[in-house]
Design a protein around this motif. Structure first.
Motif, mmCIF file in Angstrom:
data_model
loop_
_atom_site.group_PDB
_atom_site.id
_atom_site.type_symbol
_atom_site.label_atom_id
_atom_site.label_comp_id
_atom_site.label_asym_id
_atom_site.label_seq_id
_atom_site.Cartn_x
_atom_site.Cartn_y
_atom_site.Cartn_z
ATOM 1 N N ALA A 159 9.570 -1.239 4.365
ATOM 2 C CA ALA A 159 9.625 -0.252 3.283
ATOM 3 C C ALA A 159 8.909 -0.773 2.045
ATOM 4 N N VAL A 160 9.053 -2.051 1.784
ATOM 5 C CA VAL A 160 8.375 -2.646 0.629
ATOM 6 C C VAL A 160 6.864 -2.553 0.800
ATOM 7 N N ILE A 161 6.373 -2.965 1.965
ATOM 8 C CA ILE A 161 4.927 -2.917 2.217
ATOM 9 C C ILE A 161 4.402 -1.491 2.111
ATOM 10 N N ALA A 162 5.144 -0.540 2.668
ATOM 11 C CA ALA A 162 4.704 0.860 2.611
ATOM 12 C C ALA A 162 4.585 1.336 1.164
ATOM 13 N N ALA A 163 5.516 0.928 0.330
ATOM 14 C CA ALA A 163 5.518 1.378 -1.067
ATOM 15 C C ALA A 163 4.368 0.785 -1.866
ATOM 16 N N ILE A 164 4.110 -0.502 -1.693
ATOM 17 C CA ILE A 164 3.107 -1.153 -2.547
ATOM 18 C C ILE A 164 1.683 -1.024 -2.010
ATOM 19 N N THR A 165 1.530 -0.469 -0.801
ATOM 20 C CA THR A 165 0.183 -0.171 -0.298
ATOM 21 C C THR A 165 -0.096 1.332 -0.301
ATOM 22 N N ASP A 166 0.768 2.078 -0.941
ATOM 23 C CA ASP A 166 0.534 3.519 -1.121
ATOM 24 C C ASP A 166 -0.555 3.693 -2.185
ATOM 25 N N PRO A 167 -1.610 4.463 -1.912
ATOM 26 C CA PRO A 167 -2.676 4.661 -2.891
ATOM 27 C C PRO A 167 -2.185 5.205 -4.230
ATOM 28 N N ASP A 168 -1.065 5.923 -4.228
ATOM 29 C CA ASP A 168 -0.519 6.403 -5.492
ATOM 30 C C ASP A 168 0.033 5.257 -6.336
ATOM 31 N N PHE A 169 0.338 4.133 -5.684
ATOM 32 C CA PHE A 169 0.829 2.958 -6.411
ATOM 33 C C PHE A 169 -0.332 2.038 -6.787
ATOM 34 N N ASP A 170 -1.286 1.858 -5.874
ATOM 35 C CA ASP A 170 -2.396 0.926 -6.088
ATOM 36 C C ASP A 170 -3.636 1.436 -5.377
ATOM 37 N N LEU A 171 -4.596 1.901 -6.148
ATOM 38 C CA LEU A 171 -5.829 2.406 -5.554
ATOM 39 C C LEU A 171 -6.641 1.297 -4.895
ATOM 40 N N ASN A 172 -6.421 0.058 -5.330
ATOM 41 C CA ASN A 172 -7.170 -1.072 -4.807
ATOM 42 C C ASN A 172 -6.349 -1.923 -3.845
ATOM 43 N N PHE A 173 -5.468 -1.283 -3.100
ATOM 44 C CA PHE A 173 -4.595 -2.048 -2.212
ATOM 45 C C PHE A 173 -5.369 -2.789 -1.122
ATOM 46 N N SER A 174 -6.588 -2.371 -0.824
ATOM 47 C CA SER A 174 -7.369 -3.047 0.217
ATOM 48 C C SER A 174 -7.810 -4.451 -0.204
ATOM 49 N N ASN A 178 14.142 -10.272 12.264
ATOM 50 C CA ASN A 178 13.229 -9.979 13.370
ATOM 51 C C ASN A 178 12.027 -9.132 12.957
ATOM 52 N N LYS A 179 12.011 -8.714 11.687
ATOM 53 C CA LYS A 179 10.964 -7.792 11.259
ATOM 54 C C LYS A 179 10.344 -8.190 9.917
ATOM 55 N N PRO A 180 9.760 -9.393 9.826
ATOM 56 C CA PRO A 180 8.993 -9.697 8.614
ATOM 57 C C PRO A 180 7.799 -8.754 8.558
ATOM 58 N N ALA A 181 7.313 -8.480 7.369
ATOM 59 C CA ALA A 181 6.198 -7.529 7.228
ATOM 60 C C ALA A 181 5.093 -8.123 6.372
ATOM 61 N N THR A 182 3.870 -7.851 6.770
ATOM 62 C CA THR A 182 2.716 -8.323 6.013
ATOM 63 C C THR A 182 1.682 -7.220 5.898
ATOM 64 N N TYR A 183 0.798 -7.410 4.946
ATOM 65 C CA TYR A 183 -0.358 -6.515 4.824
ATOM 66 C C TYR A 183 -1.535 -7.363 4.374
ATOM 67 N N THR A 184 -2.659 -7.208 5.048
ATOM 68 C CA THR A 184 -3.897 -7.886 4.663
ATOM 69 C C THR A 184 -4.986 -6.831 4.515
ATOM 70 N N GLY A 185 -5.443 -6.629 3.304
ATOM 71 C CA GLY A 185 -6.446 -5.607 3.043
ATOM 72 C C GLY A 185 -7.798 -5.923 3.657
ATOM 73 N N VAL A 186 -8.525 -4.891 4.007
ATOM 74 C CA VAL A 186 -9.821 -5.076 4.669
ATOM 75 C C VAL A 186 -10.851 -5.692 3.730
ATOM 76 N N ASP A 187 -10.600 -5.647 2.426
ATOM 77 C CA ASP A 187 -11.551 -6.194 1.463
ATOM 78 C C ASP A 187 -11.165 -7.578 0.959
ATOM 79 N N THR A 188 -10.154 -8.195 1.580
ATOM 80 C CA THR A 188 -9.854 -9.582 1.258
ATOM 81 C C THR A 188 -10.855 -10.487 1.958
ATOM 82 N N ASP A 189 -10.973 -11.710 1.449
ATOM 83 C CA ASP A 189 -11.968 -12.627 1.990
ATOM 84 C C ASP A 189 -11.446 -13.347 3.219
ATOM 85 N N GLY A 190 -12.330 -13.634 4.156
ATOM 86 C CA GLY A 190 -11.940 -14.326 5.382
ATOM 87 C C GLY A 190 -12.308 -15.790 5.323
#
Length: 242
Positions: free
Chosen positions: A88-103, A116-128
């Protein structure tokens, strides 16, 4: 409507321009369902990686790295304190209404009751190299790293330490952070591995701003000391004092 959207874009652009994003970072977010402790350890080729950490004692932890949206970190802590799941946290903070630059962001969230359910998000525009590794009650995430071994070996070290009942959550976090450094760490720092590092562990009764373990090694000179080694020295001293 267009003028409002333009204003939002200007504000976000200015915030990114004048912020100190913790790019090139690896971090370990974890909880201990037995002791109810929650904790984070991290390192980066930036001066103040400590800023990525958000701790909700007795609930969970969040890291906001890559472009390090501090508003997202604060929102994550608030939601964790209210009992929200990592998803739920990840869904909220990667919502475009919250952050247009979430990628541009990378997040890791772990919570008690959701081991059993840790959550992560890695934006497509982060560096590899960028990626994550999950285990029971632990999530390891990183960007601008040497390769996948940083997160994979950090997870392996954490899980190996977890099999030893003598190893506290703090011990496990340190072991994982050191394993990530041994296997490359930040790809911009060479032999130095990183320039700043930290560890935080909170007991369920701790104040949100006063975790019982809180060690921060701020920016070292480029080409200077390895901050993970300095962190180990301070950590060992702390262990002897308790």
């Amino acid at each position: 409507m267009k003028s409002k959207q333009l204003l939002v874009l200007v504000v976000i652009s200015l915030s990114l321009l004048f912020s100190d994003p913790a790019m090139a970072t690896w971090s370990i977010t974890a909880v201990d369902p037995k002791t109810k402790e929650v904790g984070i350890a991290g390192a980066s080729c930036t001066d103040f990686v400590f800023g990525i950490a958000g701790v909700a004692p007795g609930k969970g932890v969040i890291v906001a790295q890559a472009m390090s949206n501090m508003a997202a970190k604060r929102q994550g802590v608030k939601m964790l304190l209210e009992g929200a799941s990592p998803q739920a946290v990840i869904a909220a903070i990667t919502d475009p209404d919250f952050d247009l630059n979430f990628s541009l962001q990378q997040y890791g969230v772990v919570a008690l009751g959701f081991e059993n359910k840790p959550a992560t998000y890695t934006g497509v525009d982060t560096d590899g190299w960028r990626g994550v590794a999950h285990g029971y009650g632990v999530s390891i995430q990183g960007n601008t790293l040497t390769d996948a071994r940083v997160v994979n070996d950090a997870l392996a070290a954490f899980e190996a330490a977890a099999k030893d009942n003598r190893m506290s959550l703090a011990d496990r976090l340190m072991a994982a952070l050191e394993a990530g450094a041994v296997n490359g760490g930040d790809n911009r720092c060479g032999r130095q591995k990183a320039r700043s590092a930290f560890i935080i562990v909170a007991k369920p009764t701790d104040d949100i701003k006063a975790s019982y373990l809180r060690i921060n090694i701020p920016g070292q000179e480029e080409g200077g000391s390895n901050p993970i080694k300095l962190l180990r020295i301070k950590y060992d001293a702390w262990r002897k004092s308790i």
